[in-house]
Design a protein around this motif. Structure first.
Motif, PDB file in Angstrom:
ATOM      1  N   LYS B  73       0.890  -1.119  -0.093  1.00 28.07           N
ATOM      2  CA  LYS B  73      -0.045   0.044  -0.076  1.00 28.07           C
ATOM      3  C   LYS B  73       0.899   1.269  -0.052  1.00 28.07           C
ATOM      4  N   GLN B  74       2.009   1.083   0.893  1.00 24.42           N
ATOM      5  CA  GLN B  74       2.646   2.587   0.896  1.00 24.42           C
ATOM      6  C   GLN B  74       3.294   2.843  -0.224  1.00 24.42           C
ATOM      7  N   GLN B 128       7.198  -4.515   5.133  1.00 23.83           N
ATOM      8  CA  GLN B 128       6.156  -4.710   5.880  1.00 23.83           C
ATOM      9  C   GLN B 128       5.063  -3.941   5.698  1.00 23.83           C
ATOM     10  N   GLU B 129       3.881  -4.482   6.093  1.00 20.75           N
ATOM     11  CA  GLU B 129       2.682  -3.991   5.797  1.00 20.75           C
ATOM     12  C   GLU B 129       1.526  -4.264   6.826  1.00 20.75           C
ATOM     13  N   LYS B 139       5.327  -8.245   2.786  1.00 23.78           N
ATOM     14  CA  LYS B 139       4.618  -8.627   1.573  1.00 23.78           C
ATOM     15  C   LYS B 139       5.840  -8.755   0.597  1.00 23.78           C
ATOM     16  N   ILE B 140       5.948  -9.894  -0.107  1.00 30.83           N
ATOM     17  CA  ILE B 140       6.874  -9.963  -1.099  1.00 30.83           C
ATOM     18  C   ILE B 140       6.563  -9.429  -2.548  1.00 30.83           C
ATOM     19  N   SER B 141       7.182  -8.333  -3.064  1.00 27.84           N
ATOM     20  CA  SER B 141       6.682  -7.644  -4.099  1.00 27.84           C
ATOM     21  C   SER B 141       7.950  -7.680  -5.175  1.00 27.84           C
ATOM     22  N   TRP B 142       7.638  -7.568  -6.486  1.00 26.74           N
ATOM     23  CA  TRP B 142       8.582  -7.298  -7.496  1.00 26.74           C
ATOM     24  C   TRP B 142       8.422  -5.754  -8.134  1.00 26.74           C
TER      25      TRP B 142
END
Lengths: 252, 658
Positions: B73-74, B128-129, B139-142
Motif C-alpha cells: 500500500k505505501q 512490511q505491511e 509482503k513480497i513484491s517485485w
C-alpha cells in the motif's frame, strides 16, 4: 448580482464586527506558523524530519502541508454561525421572504467565507517573504503560486462542505461537530497514515476524494487539470446541495 | 399539498442528478492529462537532457517492467507514476530514430516472468505491511526494470539498486525517476566502458601474522570503486606491476591513476602508451604525505581549557611521484604546494576529557572536542552565496561537475597549472574544471608544517589571494612523452613473466591514434575510504557527527547531511570518469542530475541566530498579534461610536440603547 453582493457584504461585516473573523485569522496564522517553524514534521518512512530550520531546505512544502489540517479545523468553526444562528434567531425566515433566491443567499454567504479564507492566506504571504531572508538561492515561485492557488481551492471546498453540513441543524454544536467530522474525513482520506489501515478495495477510492492527496500535488508547483476540476466541481456540488437543502426546508 | 410534494421530489431528484453528473465528470477527467508545471526549472516536465538522450537513439529501447499486481500500500502510487513517466518518454519517440517502448509483467501471476527475474538476478523486495489493525505482515513484491537495446541489457531493481535514492522516501518516488530512467537508457544505448583503477592500494590484512583478521578497507577505494561500477565495468590494476613494465590490459577505455607515489620510467612508459593507444586518463595526484602529530597537554585532572594547550599539527613530506616531467610535457603541472583557502572545512581536535555520568549514574570519560577552520581543507561550493551555480566551477559553461547540493571538501590539494606552450605540440585545449574560492593562496610543501591552529596559518594579504585551479581537463591528439627517447627497460621478474623490451618496442606508438583526454586532479585522498567511509571511521564523517552533536539537531537530518557529504567526492570523481567516457554527451545526464538532486538551501543558522528568532517572532507573534490588535481597535472604535451615538440621542432613545 447586487443581491449576492449585499449578502456578501452583510456577512463580511458581521464577521469583522464580531470576534469570529479575527479569531479565525489569528488561529490560522498562529497554528500554521507554529507547525512549520517549531514542530518537527513527521514522515511515516523517515520519522521526524525536523522543523524548517533543521531541515535546511528553502521550500514551503511543509508549510503548505499544514493548510489542509488548519483549514479543516477552522473553517467549520467559521461556519457555525452561518445557518444554525439564522435558524435559531429565525432570521432565515425573514431572509427567505426577501426577494432573493436561495442560490443568491448561499453564494453570498459562501463568497463571504471564501473572502475570509483568502484574507488569511493573503496575510500568510509573510511566511514566504520571511523565508526568503534565509534562502540562499531565493525561493522557487512556482510551488508558492501553486500552493496558494491550491489553498484557495481547498479553502473554498471546505467552506462549501462545512456550509452544507451546518445547513441541516439549528444547534450550533451539532452543526460544528458534523462539519468537523466531514472535513476531517476529507482531510485525512487517502493519506499515508490512513492508507496503512484501509482495506485495498477502499484505498484508491479514498485517495480519489482525499483533499490532502489532491492538494499535495498542487503545492509541489504542478497545476493538474484533474485536481483543479475536482476542487471546483466538489465546491459547486456542495454549494448546489446547500441550495437544495434550503429549498427543501422552504418547501417543507 | 401535491405541488409541495412535487417540489420536494424535484429538489431531491435534481440534487441527485447533479451529484451523479459531477461524479461521472470527475471519473472521466482522470483520462485527461493536462497540467502546468510552475516550477522555475520545470522539474516535472521531461528535461532537455532526456530529450537529447532519446533523440540520439538509433534503435528501440525495450523496457520490461516487472511489477507485482498486488503492490504494498505505501508504494502503491509508484507503478502509476512509472507508467505516466514512461508515457512521457514514449511521446519523444517521434523525434527520434529509435524509440522507447515498454511492457509490463507480473512475476506473482506469470511464472515465466518470475523465471526471467530469477535468471537475471532480480530479487523481490520485502515490505512490511499492516494487516488488519494490529499485525504486521511481510509482503513480497517485485519492482524492477530491464532495459534492452540490441544485445545489451541493463537491469534496474528498485528494491536493491540505489535504495537510498529511489525508495527511501516513497512520497518523493517520482522526483528522481527521470534521472534513473534516462541514465539507464543512456547506459544501455552507449557501449559500456571499462575503467581501470590503477593504484598502489592493496587490501592487506590488518595483522600480517594473522591472515584471518579482517581485511583493512579503511584506506582503500571500495566506495569509489562501487560508485564507478554503477555505470562502467571496473577492473583493479596494480601499480606495482605497471611500475615493472606490465602493460595496461587491452580493452581498457579509461584508467584512473590514483595517488602514484614513485612511478618508474617504465611505468610512465606504460601509461604513456595507454594514452597513445586512444585511452583516456584520470590522474589524481597527491603531492605530499601527511602525518598527524597530536600535542595533548592535559592538566592535573585531565580537563583543560582550549587555551591551555596546542592544537594538533600536521607534518608533510613531499611525494616524488615521478609524473612531473610527463604531465608537463602534456601541458599541465601539479605544483608541489598545497592550496590554502579561507573557505575551508573545520578540523576536529581534542581539548581534553570530561568526566560525565551516564544514565545509569556511572562515571565515564568523554573526550572533549572542538573545531577550528583548517585552511588546508578547501571547500569548493556547489553554489556561490549570491545564488546560482558558480560559473568558475562549471565545465564548458553548461554543467557543473560537482554534486548539485553539497560542497566538495578537498584534503591537502595541490594547484594544477596549465602550460599553454606545451599544449600546442598536442593540438590540445585545456579547461580548468575545478577551482577553489577567490580567497585562497598557495603554501609550498617544503614548509612541512601545516598546523591546525588558525593563528599559525597566517595567509597573505587580500591582494595576493586568488582562485586556484585544482583540476584541469586536456583534450588533444597527444604525442608520446618518449618520442625520440630510448624506451625504458622493464624491471623485476617477480610473479608472472613480463613483456621484454623488444615486445614493448614492437607495439610502441609515438602519436596517439585518436584524440584523447587527460584529466588531472591535484588531490587524491579526498575520495578514499579514509575520509568518506560510512562506517563512522572516516575523518569527514567524524567531523560531521561531532558537528551534529554540537548543534543538537535531529537524528534524521544529520544522517541526510552526512550521506550528502559522503556522496560529494564520489559524485565528483564519478562525473570526471563520465566526462572521459562520454565526452560532451555526459552533459545531458549532469543537467538532469542537477535538476533532480538539487534543492534550494537556507543559510546556515546557529542555534541562537538572531535572524532565526526574528523570523519566528514576525510569523508567530507580530503577525497574529497585529490581527488581534486590529480586532481590538475595531471593537474600541465601535464602542466609542456607539457611546457617542448614545450621547447625542434623545433621552428615551438613550434608555432604549442602554
Amino acid at each position: 448580482m447586487s443581491r449576492i453582493l449585499c449578502i456578501w457584504k452583510k456577512e463580511l461585516v458581521s464577521y469583522f464586527t464580531s470576534a469570529t473573523g479575527y479569531a479565525f485569522l489569528f488561529l490560522f496564522l498562529l497554528l500554521t506558523s507554529f507547525l512549520f517553524f517549531v514542530l518537527p514534521s513527521v514522515d511515516l518512512k523517515s520519522g521526524f524530519r525536523g522543523n524548517f530550520f533543521l531541515q535546511g531546505e528553502a521550500t514551503l512544502t511543509d508549510y503548505f502541508a499544514t493548510f489542509p489540517v488548519a483549514l479543516g479545523l477552522f473553517v467549520p468553526i467559521l461556519c457555525i454561525r452561518l445557518w444554525p444562528e439564522e435558524y435559531k434567531t429565525g432570521t432565515v425566515e425573514v431572509l427567505m421572504t426577501l426577494p432573493v433566491r436561495a442560490s443568491d443567499v448561499v453564494i453570498g454567504k459562501f463568497l463571504a467565507m471564501v473572502t475570509i479564507v483568502a484574507t488569511a492566506l493573503g496575510l500568510s504571504l509573510v511566511v514566504p517573504w520571511t523565508v526568503g531572508w534565509v534562502a540562499v538561492d531565493g525561493l522557487d515561485s512556482g510551488p508558492i503560486i501553486g500552493g496558494y492557488v491550491g489553498a484557495l481551492l481547498l479553502g473554498g471546498a471546505y467552506c462549501a462542505v462545512a456550509m452544507f453540513a451546518t445547513a441541516f441543524t439549528k444547534e450550533q454544536v451539532t452543526g460544528l461537530l458534523v462539519a468537523l467530522v466531514i472535513c476531517f474525513f476529507l482531510t485525512f482520506a487517502g493519506t499515508a497514515a490512513v492508507d496503512l489501515v484501509t482495506p485495498d478495495w477502499l484505498s484508491e477510492r479514498l485517495k480519489f476524494i482525499g483533499f490532502s492527496v489532491r492538494f499535495s500535488s498542487i503545492e509541489k508547483g504542478v497545476l493538474d487539470f484533474r485536481d483543479l476540476f475536482f476542487f471546483l466541481s466538489f465546491t459547486a456540488m456542495f454549494a448546489f446541495l446547500n441550495v437544495s437543502v434550503l429549498e427543501y426546508r422552504r418547501l417543507k | 399539498m401535491s405541488a409541495k410534494r412535487n417540489g420536494v421530489a424535484t429538489v431531491i431528484l435534481t440534487s441527485f442528478l447533479v451529484v451523479a453528473n459531477l461524479i461521472v465528470a470527475n471519473l472521466w477527467m482522470t483520462q485527461v492529462k493536462l497540467r502546468w508545471d510552475l516550477t522555475e526549472d520545470k522539474r516535472f516536465e521531461i528535461a532537455s537532457g532526456t530529450e537529447n538522450i532519446v533523440k540520439r537513439l538509433r534503435d528501440t529501447v525495450n523496457i520490461k517492467c516487472y511489477v507485482s499486481g498486488n503492490f504494498p500500500k505505501q508504494l502503491s502510487h509508484c507503478p502509476r507514476i512509472l507508467i505516466e513517466k514512461l508515457d512521457e518518454y514514449g511521446r519523444l519517440n517521434e523525434e527520434s530514430e529509435g524509440a522507447v517502448v515498454y511492457t509490463f509483467a507480473d512475476p506473482d501471476t506469470d511464472p515465466e516472468a518470475k523465471q526471467e527475474c530469477e535468471d537475471m538476478g532480480i530479487g523481490p523486495g520485502r515490505i512490511q505491511e499492516l494487516e488488519g489493525s494490529t499485525t504486521m505482515k511481510t509482503k513480497i513484491s517485485w519492482f524492477a526494470l530491464v532495459f534492452r537495446y540490441g544485445d545489451r541489457k541493463v537491469v534496474y531493481n528498485f528494491f536493491s539498486d540505489m535504495p537510498g535514492e529511489t525508495l527511501k522516501d516513497p512520497a518523493r518516488f517520482g522526483s528522481d525517476l527521470e534521472f534513473v530512467l534516462s541514465r539507464a537508457i543512456r547506459n544501455v544505448s552507449s557501449p559500456r566502458k571499462t575503467v581501470g583503477l590503477l593504484s598502489e592500494v592493496q587490501m592487506v590484512p590488518s595483522n600480517p601474522s594473522n591472515p584471518r583478521s579482517k581485511r583493512v578497507k579503511y584506506q582503500g577505494l571500495s566506495n569509489l570503486e562501487a560508485v564507478i561500477a554503477r555505470t562502467h565495468d571496473v577492473k583493479t590494476l596494480d601499480l606495482a606491476q605497471v611500475n615493472r613494465g606490465e602493460p595496461i590490459p587491452s580493452g581498457m577505455d579509461i584508467v584512473v591513476l590514483w595517488r602514484p607515489k614513485s612511478l618508474t620510467e617504465v611505468g610512465k612508459y606504460v601509461i604513456d602508451q595507454f594514452l597513445m593507444g586512444g585511452g583516456n586518463l584520470l590522474c589524481m595526484v597527491d603531492s605530499g604525505d601527511v602525518s598527524f602529530t597530536p600535542k595533548p597537554k592535559f592538566t592535573q585532572y585531565g580537563r583543560a581549557r582550549v587555551q591551555d594547550y596546542d592544537l594538533p599539527d600536521y607534518k608533510v613530506e613531499g611525494i616524488d611521484h615521478g609524473l612531473d616531467d610527463m604531465l608537463a610535457y602534456y601541458g599541465v603541472r601539479v605544483e608541489h604546494a598545497f592550496v590554502q583557502d579561507f573557505s575551508c572545512y573545520d578540523m576536529i581536535y581534542y581539548t581534553g576529557k570530561d568526566f560525565v555520568r551516564n544514565m545509569f549514574g556511572q562515571v565515564q570519560v568523554k573526550p572533549n572536542e572542538d573545531y577550528a577552520p583548517y585552511f588546508s581543507w578547501p571547500v569548493i561550493p556547489a553554489r556561490d552565496d549570491e545564488g546560482g551555480l558558480e560559473d568558475s566551477h562549471q565545465l564548458g559553461d553548461s554543467f557543473s561537475i560537482l554534486s548539485p547540493n553539497d560542497d566538495l571538501v578537498l584534503t591537502w590539494a595541490s594547484p594544477v597549472t596549465v602550460l599553454e606552450d606545451n599544449l600546442t605540440r598536442h593540438e590540445a585545449i585545456a579547461d580548468v574544471i575545478l577551482r577553489t574560492g577567490p580567497r585562497s593562496w598557495v603554501k609550498p610543501i617544503k614548509e612541512t608544517r601545516f598546523p591546525v591552529n588558525p593563528a599559525e596559518q597566517a595567509g597573505p594579504g587580500k591582494a595576493a589571494m586568488a582562485s586556484q585551479p585544482v583540476a584541469v581537463l586536456v583534450r588533444g591528439r597527444f604525442q608520446s612523452f618518449f618520442r625520440g627517447k630510448e624506451m625504458p627497460k622493464p624491471t623485476g621478474t617477480a610473479g608472472k613473466p613480463l613483456p621484454t623490451k623488444d615486445e614493448l618496442e614492437k607495439s610502441r606508438r609515438d602519436v596517439a591514434s585518436v584524440r584523447g583526454a587527460l584529466l588531472v586532479v591535484g588531490d587524491a585522498d579526498f575520495c578514499s575510504d579514509q575520509f568518506i567511509t560510512p562506517n563512522m571511521r572516516g575523518a569527514l564523517v567524524q567531523i560531521e557527527m561531532g558537528r551534529a552533536r554540537r548543534k543538537g539537531s535531529a537524528g534524521g537530518m544529520n544522517r541526510e547531511a552526512l550521506i550528502g557529504r559522503l556522496r560529494t567526492p564520489l559524485f565528483f570523481v564519478s562525473n570526471c570518469v563520465d566526462v572521459l567516457a562520454y565526452g560532451e554527451e555526459a552533459e545531458d545526464l549532469f543537467q538532469l542530475q542537477h535538476r533532480t538532486f538539487r534543492s534550494r538551501r537556507i543559510k546556515a543558522l546557529e542555534k541562537d541566530d538572531p535572524l532565526k528568532d526574528r523570523i519566528q517572532l514576525v510569523n508567530m507573534v507580530y503577525l497574529p498579534g497585529a490581527v488581534i490588535l486590529l480586532g481590538l481597535l475595531v471593537a474600541a472604535f465601535r464602542h466609542l461610536r456607539c457611546r457617542r451615538e448614545i450621547a447625542v440621542a434623545p433621552t428615551h432613545d438613550r434608555r432604549v440603547a442602554q
